[in-house]
Design a protein around this motif. Structure first.
Motif, PDB file in Angstrom:
ATOM      1  N   GLU A 199      -1.123   3.166   4.887  1.00  0.00           N
ATOM      2  CA  GLU A 199      -0.768   2.775   3.514  1.00  0.00           C
ATOM      3  C   GLU A 199      -1.985   2.266   2.741  1.00  0.00           C
ATOM      4  O   GLU A 199      -1.882   1.372   1.911  1.00  0.00           O
ATOM      5  CB  GLU A 199       0.352   1.706   3.513  1.00  0.00           C
ATOM      6  N   ASP A 200      -3.129   2.859   3.040  1.00  0.00           N
ATOM      7  CA  ASP A 200      -4.362   2.409   2.395  1.00  0.00           C
ATOM      8  C   ASP A 200      -5.237   3.609   2.044  1.00  0.00           C
ATOM      9  O   ASP A 200      -5.018   4.723   2.512  1.00  0.00           O
ATOM     10  CB  ASP A 200      -5.132   1.477   3.351  1.00  0.00           C
ATOM     11  N   LEU A 201      -6.190   3.381   1.218  1.00  0.00           N
ATOM     12  CA  LEU A 201      -7.314   4.299   1.028  1.00  0.00           C
ATOM     13  C   LEU A 201      -8.469   3.435   0.592  1.00  0.00           C
ATOM     14  O   LEU A 201      -8.301   2.549  -0.249  1.00  0.00           O
ATOM     15  CB  LEU A 201      -7.045   5.344  -0.058  1.00  0.00           C
ATOM     16  N   LYS A 202      -9.634   3.665   1.189  1.00  0.00           N
ATOM     17  CA  LYS A 202     -10.791   2.938   0.696  1.00  0.00           C
ATOM     18  C   LYS A 202     -12.060   3.740   0.942  1.00  0.00           C
ATOM     19  O   LYS A 202     -12.170   4.451   1.940  1.00  0.00           O
ATOM     20  CB  LYS A 202     -10.887   1.541   1.322  1.00  0.00           C
TER      21      LYS A 202
ATOM     22  N   LEU B 235      -1.774  11.292  -2.403  1.00  0.00           N
ATOM     23  CA  LEU B 235      -2.191  10.550  -1.211  1.00  0.00           C
ATOM     24  C   LEU B 235      -0.960  10.137  -0.406  1.00  0.00           C
ATOM     25  O   LEU B 235       0.012   9.658  -0.977  1.00  0.00           O
ATOM     26  CB  LEU B 235      -2.912   9.297  -1.720  1.00  0.00           C
ATOM     27  N   PRO B 236      -0.987  10.285   0.930  1.00  0.00           N
ATOM     28  CA  PRO B 236       0.206   9.960   1.711  1.00  0.00           C
ATOM     29  C   PRO B 236       0.429   8.468   1.941  1.00  0.00           C
ATOM     30  O   PRO B 236       0.415   7.989   3.070  1.00  0.00           O
ATOM     31  CB  PRO B 236      -0.034  10.711   3.029  1.00  0.00           C
ATOM     32  N   VAL B 237       0.622   7.740   0.868  1.00  0.00           N
ATOM     33  CA  VAL B 237       1.042   6.336   0.932  1.00  0.00           C
ATOM     34  C   VAL B 237       2.143   6.178  -0.108  1.00  0.00           C
ATOM     35  O   VAL B 237       2.247   6.983  -1.032  1.00  0.00           O
ATOM     36  CB  VAL B 237      -0.114   5.347   0.645  1.00  0.00           C
ATOM     37  N   ASN B 238       2.947   5.155   0.017  1.00  0.00           N
ATOM     38  CA  ASN B 238       4.020   4.955  -0.956  1.00  0.00           C
ATOM     39  C   ASN B 238       3.487   4.568  -2.329  1.00  0.00           C
ATOM     40  O   ASN B 238       3.921   5.092  -3.334  1.00  0.00           O
ATOM     41  CB  ASN B 238       4.994   3.872  -0.473  1.00  0.00           C
ATOM     42  N   ARG B 239       2.549   3.618  -2.347  1.00  0.00           N
ATOM     43  CA  ARG B 239       2.126   3.108  -3.645  1.00  0.00           C
ATOM     44  C   ARG B 239       0.649   2.766  -3.662  1.00  0.00           C
ATOM     45  O   ARG B 239       0.065   2.438  -2.634  1.00  0.00           O
ATOM     46  CB  ARG B 239       2.966   1.904  -4.041  1.00  0.00           C
ATOM     47  N   LEU B 242      -6.344   4.563  -6.170  1.00  0.00           N
ATOM     48  CA  LEU B 242      -7.755   4.213  -6.088  1.00  0.00           C
ATOM     49  C   LEU B 242      -8.537   5.270  -6.859  1.00  0.00           C
ATOM     50  O   LEU B 242      -8.352   6.466  -6.642  1.00  0.00           O
ATOM     51  CB  LEU B 242      -8.230   4.142  -4.634  1.00  0.00           C
ATOM     52  N   ILE B 276     -15.650  -3.881  -1.076  1.00  0.00           N
ATOM     53  CA  ILE B 276     -15.095  -2.595  -1.516  1.00  0.00           C
ATOM     54  C   ILE B 276     -13.591  -2.700  -1.770  1.00  0.00           C
ATOM     55  O   ILE B 276     -12.848  -3.128  -0.888  1.00  0.00           O
ATOM     56  CB  ILE B 276     -15.379  -1.509  -0.455  1.00  0.00           C
ATOM     57  N   PRO B 277     -13.136  -2.332  -2.946  1.00  0.00           N
ATOM     58  CA  PRO B 277     -11.695  -2.326  -3.223  1.00  0.00           C
ATOM     59  C   PRO B 277     -10.967  -1.336  -2.310  1.00  0.00           C
ATOM     60  O   PRO B 277     -11.552  -0.353  -1.848  1.00  0.00           O
ATOM     61  CB  PRO B 277     -11.620  -1.862  -4.686  1.00  0.00           C
ATOM     62  N   ALA B 278      -9.713  -1.635  -2.068  1.00  0.00           N
ATOM     63  CA  ALA B 278      -8.886  -0.751  -1.248  1.00  0.00           C
ATOM     64  C   ALA B 278      -7.459  -0.863  -1.751  1.00  0.00           C
ATOM     65  O   ALA B 278      -7.070  -1.889  -2.323  1.00  0.00           O
ATOM     66  CB  ALA B 278      -8.953  -1.169   0.219  1.00  0.00           C
ATOM     67  N   ILE B 279      -6.705   0.168  -1.513  1.00  0.00           N
ATOM     68  CA  ILE B 279      -5.329   0.164  -1.995  1.00  0.00           C
ATOM     69  C   ILE B 279      -4.527  -0.982  -1.395  1.00  0.00           C
ATOM     70  O   ILE B 279      -3.736  -1.629  -2.067  1.00  0.00           O
ATOM     71  CB  ILE B 279      -4.683   1.542  -1.722  1.00  0.00           C
ATOM     72  N   ARG B 280      -4.748  -1.252  -0.088  1.00  0.00           N
ATOM     73  CA  ARG B 280      -3.899  -2.280   0.514  1.00  0.00           C
ATOM     74  C   ARG B 280      -4.192  -3.694  -0.002  1.00  0.00           C
ATOM     75  O   ARG B 280      -3.399  -4.601   0.226  1.00  0.00           O
ATOM     76  CB  ARG B 280      -3.983  -2.246   2.040  1.00  0.00           C
ATOM     77  N   TYR B 281      -5.312  -3.871  -0.687  1.00  0.00           N
ATOM     78  CA  TYR B 281      -5.606  -5.199  -1.238  1.00  0.00           C
ATOM     79  C   TYR B 281      -4.870  -5.449  -2.557  1.00  0.00           C
ATOM     80  O   TYR B 281      -4.861  -6.575  -3.065  1.00  0.00           O
ATOM     81  CB  TYR B 281      -7.111  -5.382  -1.463  1.00  0.00           C
ATOM     82  N   ASN B 284       1.627  -4.001  -4.072  1.00  0.00           N
ATOM     83  CA  ASN B 284       2.622  -5.051  -4.303  1.00  0.00           C
ATOM     84  C   ASN B 284       2.094  -6.232  -5.114  1.00  0.00           C
ATOM     85  O   ASN B 284       2.659  -7.318  -5.067  1.00  0.00           O
ATOM     86  CB  ASN B 284       3.210  -5.551  -2.970  1.00  0.00           C
ATOM     87  N   PHE B 287      -2.687  -6.993  -9.612  1.00  0.00           N
ATOM     88  CA  PHE B 287      -4.143  -7.020  -9.761  1.00  0.00           C
ATOM     89  C   PHE B 287      -4.738  -5.639 -10.007  1.00  0.00           C
ATOM     90  O   PHE B 287      -4.207  -4.631  -9.563  1.00  0.00           O
ATOM     91  CB  PHE B 287      -4.799  -7.580  -8.490  1.00  0.00           C
TER      92      PHE B 287
ATOM     93  N   PHE C 194       9.239  11.623   0.501  1.00  0.00           N
ATOM     94  CA  PHE C 194       8.256  10.772   1.162  1.00  0.00           C
ATOM     95  C   PHE C 194       8.558   9.284   1.037  1.00  0.00           C
ATOM     96  O   PHE C 194       8.623   8.565   2.036  1.00  0.00           O
ATOM     97  CB  PHE C 194       6.860  11.071   0.603  1.00  0.00           C
ATOM     98  N   CYS C 195       8.749   8.819  -0.194  1.00  0.00           N
ATOM     99  CA  CYS C 195       8.875   7.370  -0.403  1.00  0.00           C
ATOM    100  C   CYS C 195      10.169   6.801   0.169  1.00  0.00           C
ATOM    101  O   CYS C 195      10.290   5.580   0.318  1.00  0.00           O
ATOM    102  CB  CYS C 195       8.763   7.020  -1.881  1.00  0.00           C
ATOM    103  N   ASN C 198       9.127   7.394   4.469  1.00  0.00           N
ATOM    104  CA  ASN C 198       7.904   6.736   4.940  1.00  0.00           C
ATOM    105  C   ASN C 198       8.133   5.229   5.094  1.00  0.00           C
ATOM    106  O   ASN C 198       8.897   4.633   4.343  1.00  0.00           O
ATOM    107  CB  ASN C 198       6.800   6.977   3.895  1.00  0.00           C
TER     108      ASN C 198
ATOM    109  N   LEU D  47      -7.034  -9.186  -0.290  1.00  0.00           N
ATOM    110  CA  LEU D  47      -5.901  -9.155  -1.226  1.00  0.00           C
ATOM    111  C   LEU D  47      -5.584 -10.542  -1.756  1.00  0.00           C
ATOM    112  O   LEU D  47      -4.925 -10.677  -2.786  1.00  0.00           O
ATOM    113  CB  LEU D  47      -4.672  -8.514  -0.597  1.00  0.00           C
TER     114      LEU D  47
END
Lengths: 333, 333, 333, 333
Positions: A199-202, B235-239, B242, B276-281, B284, B287, C194-195, C198, D47
């Motif tokens: 659940e990330d991308l960086k 991208l295979p993540v829910n939300r 980047l 480095i920014p990342a989606i998981r940061y 939800n 920011f 997916f959403c 997943n 985060l």
């Protein structure tokens, strides 16, 4: 022909074991591991039970060298160069999957990898293992420097365009690449644990990834002083690399596409697509998919490979096939 | 203040329901749905049982308009403009999450969206809902055109740099963006089913995504004729989104970074990072994380947001907070 | 031998195309699709470009029947029975992957599937396609009722134990099964986007899944009146099924294990493990992995398969191989 | 009230930080870490930048004990008991998230955890932190043994049924549980790296998981000699546990359901569902969702929680709220 794998328990190792198991000209005769010597391969990779139950042995090269004719080295850099030298000088065919022989300029290598190159006399003998570009050289060598995964995805489409002078400014090419987590290897770390990668991308290694030097070095053989701005990203999938490449050009879409097609004419594993490449179309295959887009003076090229196959073990065997003058697809389809 | 959500059962709708449930100045008073009218919201979203069991009603605007003071519209474009007009003319506060009022040039809108704009007299009243850039305008309006998800990730870092003239060639800025699948909405299609999106990455809308016009239109308010080469990827993540942004500049890293910092000084939801920014940061959260990198004459900016929050429902409520002159973080932390 | 696939564009279809492409005794001669007739297969599955670019044709059985000797049917139930009848009566070998011929009791079938069985005279000719249990019968038939995916994972370990009377209460066996999303097919729906799939796990069809009848019917051939309490779960992976099976028994671990081993002695695709089975050890293979655990009077059996291979297309081809008296692994390793 | 977290950088620690940040009765005053002392919390968890930038300090309990009134211990077992003793004897409120005080029988604890219990005089003071069952005891204690994640999902629905004697054979209850990878902690290992956990499912600790003793111990307080056959599985999601529970009973569905409802009447976080529970309906919440199914003499109960919230940090704060006689939802919605 008897094949050995040195360092067989990483992700490129297991792919080689799978390929060799179905390769009509290769028989797996020895596999080594520092950590797992004495254990059957299928204990480390239970999916291989009944397919490869061979016992892993230690990396004692003197002993190991007697047991095979061709060696695939799946070792960290530095260790690889020493093993390659030893085996090569025993007259073995050596296909090294590390970075140790990819950059033929000793000084650049030493700067990028921060270590002495102790087998630099072999640099000129080694051939860079992008199978479709260095085909003729591969036919004549017995030392392959297996091409890097990111570099394969970037060099394959760009090389013919640079060769033909179709890129306006060859020091401002952007390659935004995304790789599955297997590219980070099998060693556990905070970077590759599930909850930190899922659940990330960086991005990482911004302006500083080692593959950048490899990309620039090889592409500069197509056109001098080529520089790619390369940004790798860690993608939450097991395998696959997709690179989105941007540059300015006066050439039209057709000219760009035809230049690439012409270069790779008749080559099974290069597919020039008229639909958008995606990782799932190449995962678990040795294909590289490439598509070209153009608007105003900007071109976008999208390429996709499986990082462990076309980006490592698959292309390594493809190079072996070329070297042996057998069908280049042997064991790979 | 009573809040209504028109089209509450999509992914932006459920996020609004969650935010309003903990918002001290808003009380959810009406939620509508074309497909699910008559059912409790928690039947569509079982996670909301006990939190929001309100019954969905039909989109009968005449009726619905009586029931709330502020309306969030989660409708497809075209439908949105009609509803916005109706509610706005009833004197309601309207926060439209569609694209219908983002591009103030009727002709561009009509070309990009392939439909007439039937409420174009409201285009000049609508304020673009990037909360940190259009803060003053937001304070004075009662019609917000909620900023797009991709645009938010790209416009936020670039706007101050363009305003300050720090980008060498403002028609060759590259934005390589990657979005989670929730960005494709909740309507099932071959694009968004699990087995086609999982373990994959692919670009789409190359040179042709509608958000490109929005990005160019807004950024041209910072510097005329700005054009971004924008490539979205699934991208295979829910939300999460980047964006990796590339451009040439003579300015140094510090100047770039400080220009952005200065612009967003004191704004809680903009974080200028030294990592480095990342989606998981940011997932939800509301920011936007931004980091600046520089080498030779190339700058790379990485930004990350949650596409459903800062990229949609979160920023929509942030705009409402600004409009009401209350703490902009209300309901959002 | 010429092979045809009726309904080739679902997930079982593409697996059959891949297997047949490398099968030494089969040549793909015709592929059909209702939705995509006229298009090349590789347009629907871009990963197959260069591997299978054959044009899909309509399901006109009269025409299609001339073009192959063996037909794999990848059709919904009900449609399948009609096609099977037609082709079987033309003297073709028919391997039906639907549920239409699995339950030989017309009445049970009709109740479970809520439709008349219009080819019920073929029920006695059809052989249930669990390749290791019905081997002898498969050798003599030309109509295979391909075994269901969940049933394969449950029947394979339990059949020999029931046959030997080793399970204390054969009406209280619990099978808690988890399947990858490809089991839900390729048709988009709110269940498989997916959403919604997943980052989730949920059971479905509790006490009511159609496969329960199939499981009970087949296992009752091993021991009368067997009833399994079967709960499927939707698992966020592309492929694979893992079943955790619980029952009471007086037999020891060794006796249970040996009974299974004895039954499947010499069968390549059944692996009795001394380590814990996992989906990733069988994904993309035709293996079924089985392990037995025992404590006090409770036994736990864990089994794992790839739902699209051992659970569908792989086992279908395995049945074909058995029928043709060739190596059962042909095309499958 | 000032709150401290001992061992704040694991996954339960960061959840506590988030909850306390929005808790109206708690103020985070000290956070400790062995590995990261001296660094800001937001460096470990980017985060949290702007939300919690507090500096981590060493686990010097003498010092630390002065800085807070209530301590949450996120430590490995054994270490936890020592810290709990120290802080408890200083008169602090101690909420221990380890297993050290869950099993009140010293001998069982020592056998299961393979270590001496050096604070066993506190076992009788500690209250098991299932918030809805031990509510009254929690109100009177200042030492909570936070309930385990798997146990919470299993004990919550079964406790009232056992209490009421509704389960036929309380030594043959089956709990087939599936947990997200965060349950394995943040320490990198071959088990929890992405490529080994993704696209997989596997059981572990069959017949031997430590939580089994905890489950049996607590449930035996409801009905003597209860034994659950518990099988955990590692599920490729970040967070969440779903348990599928099977047992024989003469009671009907309504009786079972009503018994559970009655027990948890008025408790916000227990939701008895008439639709199937799923991990995504409880992820990121403190809810436990429970549904009851019945056929013939078999009952199936499905329960779902977020392992890090209701299964750890959320329930820990819920216990604190109960203890303080404030709204039990404070900080948790």
């Amino acid at each position: 022909m008897r094949a050995g794998i040195i360092g067989a328990t990483g992700y490129t190792g297991v792919e080689l074991v799978k390929i060799i198991a179905r390769h009509s000209h290769l028989e797996l005769s020895v596999i080594t591991s520092e950590s797992y010597a004495g254990k059957p391969f299928s204990e480390i990779y239970p999916l291989m039970q009944g397919v490869c139950d061979m016992i892993l042995v230690e990396n004692d090269l003197e002993e190991v060298s007697k047991k095979a004719d061709v060696f695939f080295l799946c070792l960290p850099h530095k260790t690889a160069m020493e093993s390659a030298k030893f085996l090569y000088e025993k007259g073995k065919i050596v296909i090294d999957l590390s970075a140790d022989f990819r950059i033929k300029d000793k000084n650049i290598y030493e700067e990028v990898y921060g270590t002495d190159h102790t087998a630099s006399h072999l640099l000129e003998k080694a051939v860079y293992g992008q199978a479709e570009i260095y085909t003729k050289e591969i036919q004549k060598t017995s030392l392959i420097a297996g091409a890097g995964c990111y570099p394969t995805s970037i060099i394959t489409p760009l090389y013919p365009l640079l060769e033909s002078g179709l890129i306006d400014d060859n020091s401002f090419i952007i390659a935004d690449s995304k790789s599955g987590v297997s590219g980070a290897g099998r060693k556990p770390s905070l970077t590759n644990i599930f909850c930190e990668a899922n659940e990330d991308l960086k991005p990482y290694g911004i302006f500083s990834h080692r593959h950048n030097s490899e990309i620039d070095f090889i592409l500069s053989e197509a056109q001098k002083n080529t520089h790619v701005i390369f940004t790798p990203h860690l993608l939450p999938v097991n395998r696959g690399i997709l690179s989105t490449i941007y540059f300015k050009t006066k050439a039209g879409k057709d000219e760009l596409e035809n230049t690439i097609k012409e270069k790779y004419k008749g080559r099974y594993f290069v597919r020039i697509k008229n639909t958008i490449p995606a990782i799932r179309y190449v995962a678990n295959t040795n294909f590289i998919d490439i598509a070209v887009y153009k608007k105003d003076d900007t071109a976008i090229i999208v390429s996709a490979i499986d990082n462990l196959l076309k980006g490592a073990s698959g292309q390594a065997v493809q190079c072996f096939n070329i070297m042996q003058n057998i069908e280049e697809t042997t064991g790979l389809i």
